[in-house]
Design an enzyme around this catalytic site. Structure first.
Site, PDB file in Angstrom:
ATOM      1  N   ARG A 243       2.469   1.654  -0.501  1.00 43.57           N
ATOM      2  CA  ARG A 243       2.905   2.872  -1.182  1.00 43.57           C
ATOM      3  C   ARG A 243       3.476   2.502  -2.538  1.00 43.57           C
ATOM      4  O   ARG A 243       4.095   1.438  -2.682  1.00 43.57           O
ATOM      5  CB  ARG A 243       4.026   3.570  -0.397  1.00 43.57           C
ATOM      6  N   GLU A 272       2.465   8.043  -9.074  1.00 43.56           N
ATOM      7  CA  GLU A 272       1.079   8.496  -9.041  1.00 43.56           C
ATOM      8  C   GLU A 272       1.027  10.029  -8.986  1.00 43.56           C
ATOM      9  O   GLU A 272       1.927  10.646  -8.403  1.00 43.56           O
ATOM     10  CB  GLU A 272       0.331   7.862  -7.857  1.00 43.56           C
ATOM     11  N   HIS A 290      -5.482   5.549  -5.046  1.00 45.30           N
ATOM     12  CA  HIS A 290      -5.026   5.800  -3.676  1.00 45.30           C
ATOM     13  C   HIS A 290      -6.193   6.178  -2.750  1.00 45.30           C
ATOM     14  O   HIS A 290      -6.226   7.276  -2.178  1.00 45.30           O
ATOM     15  CB  HIS A 290      -3.941   6.901  -3.663  1.00 45.30           C
TER      16      HIS A 290
HETATM   17  P1  NAP Z   1       2.767   0.125  10.932  1.00 44.73           P
HETATM   18  O1  NAP Z   1       1.803  -0.177  12.027  1.00 44.73           O
HETATM   19  O2  NAP Z   1       4.000   0.882  11.234  1.00 44.73           O
HETATM   20  O3  NAP Z   1       3.135  -1.267  10.223  1.00 44.73           O
HETATM   21  C1  NAP Z   1       4.146  -1.402   9.287  1.00 44.73           C
HETATM   22  C2  NAP Z   1       4.659  -2.830   9.345  1.00 44.73           C
HETATM   23  O4  NAP Z   1       5.661  -2.997   8.315  1.00 44.73           O
HETATM   24  C3  NAP Z   1       5.334  -3.183  10.667  1.00 44.73           C
HETATM   25  O5  NAP Z   1       4.807  -4.381  11.122  1.00 44.73           O
HETATM   26  C4  NAP Z   1       6.818  -3.323  10.318  1.00 44.73           C
HETATM   27  O6  NAP Z   1       7.395  -4.354  11.118  1.00 44.73           O
HETATM   28  C5  NAP Z   1       6.755  -3.723   8.845  1.00 44.73           C
HETATM   29  N1  NAP Z   1       7.973  -3.345   8.131  1.00 44.73           N
HETATM   30  C6  NAP Z   1       8.566  -2.134   8.106  1.00 44.73           C
HETATM   31  N2  NAP Z   1       9.701  -2.182   7.350  1.00 44.73           N
HETATM   32  C7  NAP Z   1       9.792  -3.464   6.916  1.00 44.73           C
HETATM   33  C8  NAP Z   1      10.743  -4.147   6.112  1.00 44.73           C
HETATM   34  N3  NAP Z   1      11.833  -3.516   5.646  1.00 44.73           N
HETATM   35  N4  NAP Z   1      10.540  -5.458   5.841  1.00 44.73           N
HETATM   36  C9  NAP Z   1       9.460  -6.108   6.340  1.00 44.73           C
HETATM   37  N5  NAP Z   1       8.530  -5.508   7.111  1.00 44.73           N
HETATM   38  C10 NAP Z   1       8.700  -4.205   7.396  1.00 44.73           C
HETATM   39  O7  NAP Z   1       2.054   0.941   9.772  1.00 44.73           O
HETATM   40  P2  NAP Z   1       0.509   0.922   9.336  1.00 44.73           P
HETATM   41  O8  NAP Z   1      -0.233   1.952  10.094  1.00 44.73           O
HETATM   42  O9  NAP Z   1       0.012  -0.482   9.341  1.00 44.73           O
HETATM   43  O10 NAP Z   1       0.653   1.483   7.832  1.00 44.73           O
HETATM   44  C11 NAP Z   1       1.482   0.834   6.898  1.00 44.73           C
HETATM   45  C12 NAP Z   1       1.609   1.657   5.643  1.00 44.73           C
HETATM   46  O11 NAP Z   1       0.422   1.571   4.867  1.00 44.73           O
HETATM   47  C13 NAP Z   1       1.792   3.172   5.847  1.00 44.73           C
HETATM   48  O12 NAP Z   1       3.141   3.504   6.087  1.00 44.73           O
HETATM   49  C14 NAP Z   1       1.267   3.775   4.565  1.00 44.73           C
HETATM   50  O13 NAP Z   1       2.325   4.017   3.669  1.00 44.73           O
HETATM   51  C15 NAP Z   1       0.340   2.699   4.009  1.00 44.73           C
HETATM   52  N6  NAP Z   1      -1.066   3.151   3.957  1.00 44.73           N
HETATM   53  C16 NAP Z   1      -1.678   3.277   2.734  1.00 44.73           C
HETATM   54  C17 NAP Z   1      -3.011   3.668   2.686  1.00 44.73           C
HETATM   55  C18 NAP Z   1      -3.732   3.837   1.362  1.00 44.73           C
HETATM   56  O14 NAP Z   1      -4.573   4.722   1.248  1.00 44.73           O
HETATM   57  N7  NAP Z   1      -3.461   3.020   0.378  1.00 44.73           N
HETATM   58  C19 NAP Z   1      -3.722   3.951   3.857  1.00 44.73           C
HETATM   59  C20 NAP Z   1      -3.074   3.804   5.062  1.00 44.73           C
HETATM   60  C21 NAP Z   1      -1.737   3.398   5.104  1.00 44.73           C
HETATM   61  P3  NAP Z   1       8.973  -4.366  11.468  1.00 44.73           P
HETATM   62  O15 NAP Z   1       9.305  -2.979  11.940  1.00 44.73           O
HETATM   63  O16 NAP Z   1       9.111  -5.416  12.512  1.00 44.73           O
HETATM   64  O17 NAP Z   1       9.662  -4.739  10.213  1.00 44.73           O
END
Ligand code: NAP
Length: 327
Positions: A243, A272, A290
């Site tokens: 993000r 953005e 995005h």
């Molecule tokens: P997810 O399964 O919840 O994974 C997020 C990871 O981040 C978890 O492993 C979490 O582990 C870690 N995390 C959270 N807070 C943290 C911190 N403060 N320090 C270090 N690690 C941290 O989520 P996901 O489905 O993979 O998606 C992740 C993100 O990608 C979404 O929230 C979204 O914003 C973004 N995204 C962007 C696009 C795009 O179009 N560009 C598309 C899809 C998703 P811990 O809780 O153990 O820290």
């Protein structure tokens, strides 16, 4: 004389696949926006004041004061996995169900992280701009010399669903994988992803590609700033598909301009759809609007899941009262 009970009203803030929206129309009066543009808080309030539910884009803001003025609202289905646009605590307090679309976009978004890694290291978009500008006068041995991907160390910040999907692709490139999360993932996941846990500084110092896949939160805002960019190798690349706001864009512009890192691939930006002019002027950054999850099949799956979630959250369909992805 039959008296018809009015159906709940639902707002869809951006255009969505019409055949998928038809499923919503079985239960609700649906107002769908035809133009895909951003909404101010004031406009959102006008739209949501008389609605029971909504399907929102991940940039459509819902805060506590808006919630206080939308007493009919019972459910919001975010059309994406990230939900930093929603004040979840305020929604919970008001008894409004919020849902997202995890899982269905992991592989497509992971593909895109790789597209950005390859494009950034091998200067694909810069080379195409150069060619289209008529600069190519014949095969030259010394043009567009980039970095390698094969064999380099992949560092994943945020080893969740998408981070793991990115990591699993690394074995074909014979890349060692390191990762950092607040908590270590299960041993089976580490084995499946062939990934080693490191602390934050270890990741920044060791990785040739630092890939960001954390949600945006108070804790992750500006997680990558001047100090972190300084801690990266000078020939490393930063890839942000998470993000805007996770990276301090102003600090990144300085680091790219001064070549403190080799380059960056960015799908998301702090303000953005605005991209700073200073960033647009740089060649060592690949910029995309995005589109991490933007394959047709995946966007349809996301739309479908958002619709399923809203129908269930508002008490209809096979999962009535039990939306698959309540946050
Ligand atoms: P997810 O399964 O919840 O994974 C997020 C990871 O981040 C978890 O492993 C979490 O582990 C870690 N995390 C959270 N807070 C943290 C911190 N403060 N320090 C270090 N690690 C941290 O989520 P996901 O489905 O993979 O998606 C992740 C993100 O990608 C979404 O929230 C979204 O914003 C973004 N995204 C962007 C696009 C795009 O179009 N560009 C598309 C899809 C998703 P811990 O809780 O153990 O820290």
């Amino acid at each position: 004389m039959s008296t018809q009970v009015p159906r709940p009203r639902v707002w869809v803030s951006r255009p969505l696949f019409e055949d998928i929206l038809d499923r919503l129309r079985e239960y609700f009066d649906v107002e769908v926006e035809e133009d895909d543009h951003g909404w101010t808080r004031e406009q959102m309030l006008q739209k949501l004041r008389d609605k029971t539910g909504a399907i929102l884009g991940v940039a459509d803001p819902v805060d506590a004061s808006l919630i206080a003025q939308t007493p009919l609202l019972r459910a919001i289905a975010n059309r994406g996995v990230g939900y930093n646009n929603l004040d979840i605590a305020a929604l919970k307090k008001a008894g409004i169900i919020a849902t997202n679309t995890p899982g269905v976009l992991d592989e497509t978004t992971a593909d895109f992280a790789w597209a950005l890694m390859m494009a950034t290291a091998r200067r694909v978009t810069e080379a195409e701009r150069w060619l289209r500008a008529g600069n190519w006068k014949g095969m030259s041995f010394h043009i567009m010399l980039g970095g390698d991907v094969y064999g380099k160390t992949l560092g994943i910040f945020g080893m969740g669903r998408i981070g793991q999907a990115i990591a699993r692709r690394a074995s074909g490139f014979r890349m060692p994988v390191i990762y950092h999360n607040r908590s270590r993932v299960a041993a089976e996941i580490e084995a499946d992803c062939k990934a080693r846990y490191v602390d934050r500084d270890g990741l920044l110092g060791e990785a040739d590609f630092v890939v960001l896949t954390v949600p945006l939160s108070a804790e992750t805002r500006h997680m990558i700033g001047a100090a972190e960019l300084e801690a990266m190798k000078r020939d490393a690349y930063l890839i942000n598909i998470a993000r805007g706001g996770v990276v301090d864009d102003a600090a990144l512009i300085v680091a790219l301009r001064e070549k403190r890192i080799a380059g960056a691939g960015l799908d998301v930006f702090e303000r953005e759809p605005e991209v700073p002019d200073e960033m647009l002027a740089l060649d060592n950054v690949v910029l995309t609007p995005h589109i991490g999850s933007a394959s047709l099949a995946t966007r349809r799956a996301m739309a479908s899941l958002a619709v399923d979630n809203l129908i269930a959250a508002l008490g209809h369909g096979p999962n009535a009262g039990r939306p698959p992805n309540a946050i």
